[in-house]
Design an enzyme around this catalytic site. Structure first.
Site, PDB file in Angstrom:
ATOM      1  N   TYR A  73       0.825  -1.215   0.000  1.00 60.52           N
ATOM      2  CA  TYR A  73       0.000   0.000   0.000  1.00 60.52           C
ATOM      3  C   TYR A  73       0.857   1.264   0.000  1.00 60.52           C
ATOM      4  O   TYR A  73       0.446   2.294  -0.535  1.00 60.52           O
ATOM      5  CB  TYR A  73      -1.044  -0.022   1.123  1.00 60.52           C
ATOM      6  CG  TYR A  73      -2.251  -0.815   0.667  1.00 60.52           C
ATOM      7  CD1 TYR A  73      -3.101  -0.301  -0.302  1.00 60.52           C
ATOM      8  CD2 TYR A  73      -2.478  -2.096   1.138  1.00 60.52           C
ATOM      9  CE1 TYR A  73      -4.180  -1.031  -0.787  1.00 60.52           C
ATOM     10  CE2 TYR A  73      -3.558  -2.840   0.664  1.00 60.52           C
ATOM     11  CZ  TYR A  73      -4.401  -2.297  -0.290  1.00 60.52           C
ATOM     12  OH  TYR A  73      -5.458  -3.030  -0.785  1.00 60.52           O
ATOM     13  N   ASN A 112     -12.973   4.649  -4.955  1.00 57.64           N
ATOM     14  CA  ASN A 112     -11.546   4.951  -5.085  1.00 57.64           C
ATOM     15  C   ASN A 112     -10.979   5.495  -3.782  1.00 57.64           C
ATOM     16  O   ASN A 112     -11.656   6.205  -3.043  1.00 57.64           O
ATOM     17  CB  ASN A 112     -11.321   5.951  -6.223  1.00 57.64           C
ATOM     18  CG  ASN A 112     -11.796   5.395  -7.553  1.00 57.64           C
ATOM     19  OD1 ASN A 112     -12.003   4.190  -7.676  1.00 57.64           O
ATOM     20  ND2 ASN A 112     -11.985   6.245  -8.536  1.00 57.64           N
ATOM     21  N   HIS A 129     -14.720   2.930   0.191  1.00 62.57           N
ATOM     22  CA  HIS A 129     -13.604   2.034   0.526  1.00 62.57           C
ATOM     23  C   HIS A 129     -12.469   2.771   1.230  1.00 62.57           C
ATOM     24  O   HIS A 129     -11.337   2.287   1.237  1.00 62.57           O
ATOM     25  CB  HIS A 129     -13.099   1.317  -0.740  1.00 62.57           C
ATOM     26  CG  HIS A 129     -14.112   0.365  -1.310  1.00 62.57           C
ATOM     27  ND1 HIS A 129     -14.032  -0.177  -2.580  1.00 62.57           N
ATOM     28  CD2 HIS A 129     -15.242  -0.155  -0.763  1.00 62.57           C
ATOM     29  CE1 HIS A 129     -15.062  -0.976  -2.785  1.00 62.57           C
ATOM     30  NE2 HIS A 129     -15.816  -0.978  -1.702  1.00 62.57           N
ATOM     31  N   CYS A 137      -4.021   3.578  13.428  1.00 59.33           N
ATOM     32  CA  CYS A 137      -3.325   2.694  14.367  1.00 59.33           C
ATOM     33  C   CYS A 137      -4.274   1.561  14.744  1.00 59.33           C
ATOM     34  O   CYS A 137      -5.396   1.796  15.196  1.00 59.33           O
ATOM     35  CB  CYS A 137      -2.908   3.466  15.616  1.00 59.33           C
ATOM     36  SG  CYS A 137      -2.225   2.394  16.893  1.00 59.33           S
ATOM     37  N   SER A 199     -16.240  -1.983 -12.600  1.00 58.82           N
ATOM     38  CA  SER A 199     -16.618  -3.274 -13.181  1.00 58.82           C
ATOM     39  C   SER A 199     -17.895  -3.802 -12.541  1.00 58.82           C
ATOM     40  O   SER A 199     -18.445  -4.803 -13.000  1.00 58.82           O
ATOM     41  CB  SER A 199     -15.480  -4.279 -13.028  1.00 58.82           C
ATOM     42  OG  SER A 199     -15.174  -4.441 -11.651  1.00 58.82           O
TER      43      SER A 199
HETATM   44  C1  BJW Z   1     -12.794   3.023 -17.486  1.00 58.32           C
HETATM   45  C2  BJW Z   1     -11.707   3.649 -18.012  1.00 58.32           C
HETATM   46  C3  BJW Z   1     -11.877   4.973 -18.328  1.00 58.32           C
HETATM   47  C4  BJW Z   1     -11.095   1.678 -17.653  1.00 58.32           C
HETATM   48  N1  BJW Z   1     -13.050   5.549 -18.116  1.00 58.32           N
HETATM   49  N2  BJW Z   1     -13.948   3.619 -17.283  1.00 58.32           N
HETATM   50  C5  BJW Z   1     -22.078 -10.369  -2.643  1.00 58.32           C
HETATM   51  C6  BJW Z   1     -21.770 -11.273  -3.640  1.00 58.32           C
HETATM   52  C7  BJW Z   1     -20.478 -11.784  -3.773  1.00 58.32           C
HETATM   53  C8  BJW Z   1     -19.453 -11.408  -2.911  1.00 58.32           C
HETATM   54  C9  BJW Z   1     -19.759 -10.500  -1.914  1.00 58.32           C
HETATM   55  C10 BJW Z   1     -21.051 -10.009  -1.790  1.00 58.32           C
HETATM   56  N3  BJW Z   1     -21.050  -9.131  -0.759  1.00 58.32           N
HETATM   57  C11 BJW Z   1     -19.803  -9.068  -0.235  1.00 58.32           C
HETATM   58  C12 BJW Z   1     -18.994  -9.907  -0.917  1.00 58.32           C
HETATM   59  C13 BJW Z   1     -17.542 -10.128  -0.658  1.00 58.32           C
HETATM   60  C14 BJW Z   1     -16.668  -9.050  -1.250  1.00 58.32           C
HETATM   61  C15 BJW Z   1     -16.927  -9.004  -2.756  1.00 58.32           C
HETATM   62  O1  BJW Z   1     -17.626  -8.132  -3.265  1.00 58.32           O
HETATM   63  N4  BJW Z   1     -16.354  -9.937  -3.504  1.00 58.32           N
HETATM   64  C16 BJW Z   1     -16.533 -10.009  -4.959  1.00 58.32           C
HETATM   65  C17 BJW Z   1     -15.322  -9.428  -5.692  1.00 58.32           C
HETATM   66  C18 BJW Z   1     -16.708 -11.450  -5.328  1.00 58.32           C
HETATM   67  N5  BJW Z   1     -16.891  -7.776  -0.625  1.00 58.32           N
HETATM   68  C19 BJW Z   1     -16.276  -7.429   0.502  1.00 58.32           C
HETATM   69  O2  BJW Z   1     -15.493  -8.170   1.091  1.00 58.32           O
HETATM   70  C20 BJW Z   1     -16.591  -6.060   1.081  1.00 58.32           C
HETATM   71  N6  BJW Z   1     -16.917  -6.175   2.456  1.00 58.32           N
HETATM   72  C21 BJW Z   1     -18.037  -6.758   2.873  1.00 58.32           C
HETATM   73  O3  BJW Z   1     -18.891  -7.151   2.124  1.00 58.32           O
HETATM   74  O4  BJW Z   1     -18.123  -6.867   4.235  1.00 58.32           O
HETATM   75  C22 BJW Z   1     -19.189  -7.651   4.797  1.00 58.32           C
HETATM   76  C23 BJW Z   1     -18.828  -8.018   6.213  1.00 58.32           C
HETATM   77  C24 BJW Z   1     -19.865  -8.251   7.076  1.00 58.32           C
HETATM   78  C25 BJW Z   1     -19.573  -8.589   8.389  1.00 58.32           C
HETATM   79  C26 BJW Z   1     -18.255  -8.682   8.804  1.00 58.32           C
HETATM   80  C27 BJW Z   1     -17.228  -8.441   7.944  1.00 58.32           C
HETATM   81  C28 BJW Z   1     -17.524  -8.105   6.627  1.00 58.32           C
HETATM   82  C29 BJW Z   1     -15.373  -5.157   1.018  1.00 58.32           C
HETATM   83  C30 BJW Z   1     -14.928  -4.850  -0.360  1.00 58.32           C
HETATM   84  C31 BJW Z   1     -13.634  -4.058  -0.326  1.00 58.32           C
HETATM   85  C32 BJW Z   1     -13.019  -3.915  -1.712  1.00 58.32           C
HETATM   86  N7  BJW Z   1     -11.678  -3.463  -1.559  1.00 58.32           N
HETATM   87  C33 BJW Z   1     -10.911  -3.148  -2.747  1.00 58.32           C
HETATM   88  C34 BJW Z   1      -9.474  -2.794  -2.292  1.00 58.32           C
HETATM   89  C35 BJW Z   1      -9.476  -1.427  -1.600  1.00 58.32           C
HETATM   90  C36 BJW Z   1      -8.128  -0.819  -1.486  1.00 58.32           C
HETATM   91  C37 BJW Z   1      -7.315  -0.796  -2.749  1.00 58.32           C
HETATM   92  O5  BJW Z   1      -7.483   0.121  -3.591  1.00 58.32           O
HETATM   93  O6  BJW Z   1      -6.442  -1.660  -2.858  1.00 58.32           O
HETATM   94  O7  BJW Z   1     -11.503  -2.031  -3.432  1.00 58.32           O
HETATM   95  S1  BJW Z   1     -10.905  -4.422  -3.985  1.00 58.32           S
HETATM   96  C38 BJW Z   1     -10.946  -3.332  -5.370  1.00 58.32           C
HETATM   97  O8  BJW Z   1     -12.200  -3.524  -6.095  1.00 58.32           O
HETATM   98  C39 BJW Z   1     -10.999  -1.913  -4.780  1.00 58.32           C
HETATM   99  C40 BJW Z   1     -12.033  -1.260  -5.674  1.00 58.32           C
HETATM  100  O9  BJW Z   1     -12.589  -0.138  -5.016  1.00 58.32           O
HETATM  101  C41 BJW Z   1     -13.028  -2.365  -5.932  1.00 58.32           C
HETATM  102  C42 BJW Z   1     -13.898  -2.155  -7.146  1.00 58.32           C
HETATM  103  O10 BJW Z   1     -13.131  -2.154  -8.308  1.00 58.32           O
HETATM  104  P1  BJW Z   1     -13.479  -1.149  -9.499  1.00 58.32           P
HETATM  105  O11 BJW Z   1     -13.327   0.233  -9.025  1.00 58.32           O
HETATM  106  O12 BJW Z   1     -14.769  -1.519 -10.078  1.00 58.32           O
HETATM  107  O13 BJW Z   1     -12.261  -1.422 -10.505  1.00 58.32           O
HETATM  108  P2  BJW Z   1     -12.122  -2.552 -11.636  1.00 58.32           P
HETATM  109  O14 BJW Z   1     -10.711  -2.643 -12.007  1.00 58.32           O
HETATM  110  O15 BJW Z   1     -12.806  -3.791 -11.229  1.00 58.32           O
HETATM  111  O16 BJW Z   1     -12.949  -1.938 -12.860  1.00 58.32           O
HETATM  112  C43 BJW Z   1     -12.493  -0.787 -13.550  1.00 58.32           C
HETATM  113  C44 BJW Z   1     -13.504  -0.429 -14.618  1.00 58.32           C
HETATM  114  O17 BJW Z   1     -13.112   0.773 -15.219  1.00 58.32           O
HETATM  115  C45 BJW Z   1     -13.601  -1.463 -15.744  1.00 58.32           C
HETATM  116  O18 BJW Z   1     -14.966  -1.762 -15.978  1.00 58.32           O
HETATM  117  C46 BJW Z   1     -12.993  -0.744 -16.948  1.00 58.32           C
HETATM  118  O19 BJW Z   1     -13.608  -1.114 -18.181  1.00 58.32           O
HETATM  119  C47 BJW Z   1     -13.287   0.675 -16.603  1.00 58.32           C
HETATM  120  N8  BJW Z   1     -12.402   1.649 -17.215  1.00 58.32           N
HETATM  121  N9  BJW Z   1     -10.659   2.689 -18.080  1.00 58.32           N
HETATM  122  C48 BJW Z   1     -14.044   4.802 -17.557  1.00 58.32           C
HETATM  123  N10 BJW Z   1     -10.844   5.661 -18.874  1.00 58.32           N
END
Ligand code: BJW
Length: 254
Positions: A73, A112, A129, A137, A199
């Site tokens: 990170y 983001n 997020h 801490c 996505s």
């Molecule tokens: C363009 C472009 C341009 C390109 N213009 N566009 C229900 C179903 C299944 C699973 C789950 C569910 N509910 C919960 C889950 C589990 C899990 C989850 O969702 N898993 C799935 C992946 C399967 N979720 C969690 O664990 C969440 N917590 C939770 O549910 O807690 C419940 C709980 C209850 C009780 C106790 C404890 C817990 C937390 C999710 C946290 C996600 N964290 C991350 C990392 C954060 C830090 C970091 O940056 O490293 O967040 S993962 C990563 O994915 C990051 C992002 O914010 C997130 C989303 O990604 P994003 O932004 O969509 O990016 P991409 O790369 O996927 O897509 C980019 C898009 O841009 C593409 O479509 C391109 O085409 C497009 N693009 N250029 C416009 N110029």
């Protein structure tokens, strides 16, 4: 489905935005792609094509190996430290100002962690997020800006002896309750919903798209590629947000 290639269709979305009072916008990594910040899931170029999220972005990985996770990170921060907002961030900030001046609002709900919406001039961002610019801490919960974190060794620690970690939401962690509540309020009260550069596979954030669709308000996706939501939204504008958003603003004002 609307395609950016069809100017009369982007015109229709511009008209929706022009007539809307309250707009809710969900943004993802694609929003910052044109600022040089890597997305996660794009084949070849996405971070998850090179790194295993379960070893770096999962709560269990942090517990097991805080050194590797905090180092990663810190590296991620170094990539966004020099990044500048792109024309998409700036257009969204202008749209927010336009609606606020007219007594409405644009609520920006972002996945983001890079803080670029704020630098681009948008206000009251709901950080679903968290933010990489704040570190926390693990022992006391104290927050501090990243510039006050001593990275001379990993994991960084506080004076209280706790591990300092980024104030972001890892897989398996709950999203901040105030952000969840603010996001739900915005989606439940909007008259147009935009999903930009995500996505739409990570929950609960992606659930806001379903929620807006279920309310029957017009929903618009801005993305160069299709997502699992493309077939369900009212309009999908294919293109980079750094080009589509300024074009929408231009047409709204004509
Ligand atoms: C363009 C472009 C341009 C390109 N213009 N566009 C229900 C179903 C299944 C699973 C789950 C569910 N509910 C919960 C889950 C589990 C899990 C989850 O969702 N898993 C799935 C992946 C399967 N979720 C969690 O664990 C969440 N917590 C939770 O549910 O807690 C419940 C709980 C209850 C009780 C106790 C404890 C817990 C937390 C999710 C946290 C996600 N964290 C991350 C990392 C954060 C830090 C970091 O940056 O490293 O967040 S993962 C990563 O994915 C990051 C992002 O914010 C997130 C989303 O990604 P994003 O932004 O969509 O990016 P991409 O790369 O996927 O897509 C980019 C898009 O841009 C593409 O479509 C391109 O085409 C497009 N693009 N250029 C416009 N110029």
């Amino acid at each position: 489905m609307t395609d950016i290639a069809h100017p009369h269709k982007i015109e229709h979305v511009a008209e929706l935005l022009r007539n809307a009072t309250r707009i809710a916008v969900l943004t993802g990594a694609g929003m910052s792609a044109e600022s040089g910040i890597e997305t996660f899931r794009q084949p070849q170029t996405g971070l998850w094509a090179r790194y295993n999220p379960m070893e770096l972005a999962h709560v269990d990985a942090l517990a097991r190996d805080p050194k590797t996770v905090t180092e990663w990170y810190h590296w991620r921060f170094s990539k966004c430290a020099d990044a500048k907002p792109n024309p998409g961030h700036e257009a969204l900030a202008r749209l927010q100002q336009l609606k606020r001046d007219a007594g409405g609002d644009v609520a920006v709900l972002t996945q983001n962690i890079d803080g670029l919406h704020q630098v681009g001039g948008a206000r009251d961002i709901v950080e679903l997020h968290g933010s990489i610019l704040r570190w926390r801490c693990q022992k006391t919960g104290e927050m501090r800006p990243i510039r006050e974190v001593d990275f001379s060794s990993f994991p960084p620690t506080s004076e209280a002896g706790g591990v300092l970690r980024p104030d972001i939401v890892l897989f398996g962690e709950m999203l901040p309750i105030d952000a969840l509540e603010a996001a739900e309020r915005a989606v439940m009260s909007c008259d147009v919903f935009l999903t930009i550069g995500t996505s739409a596979v990570v929950y609960p954030a992606a659930g806001y798209i379903d929620l807006a669709i279920s309310r029957g308000v017009p929903t618009v996706e801005i993305n160069p590629d299709a997502t699992p939501m493309t077939g369900s939204v009212s309009h999908a504008l294919r293109g980079p947000s750094g080009a589509v958003l300024p074009e929408l603003l231009r047409r709204m004002r004509d």
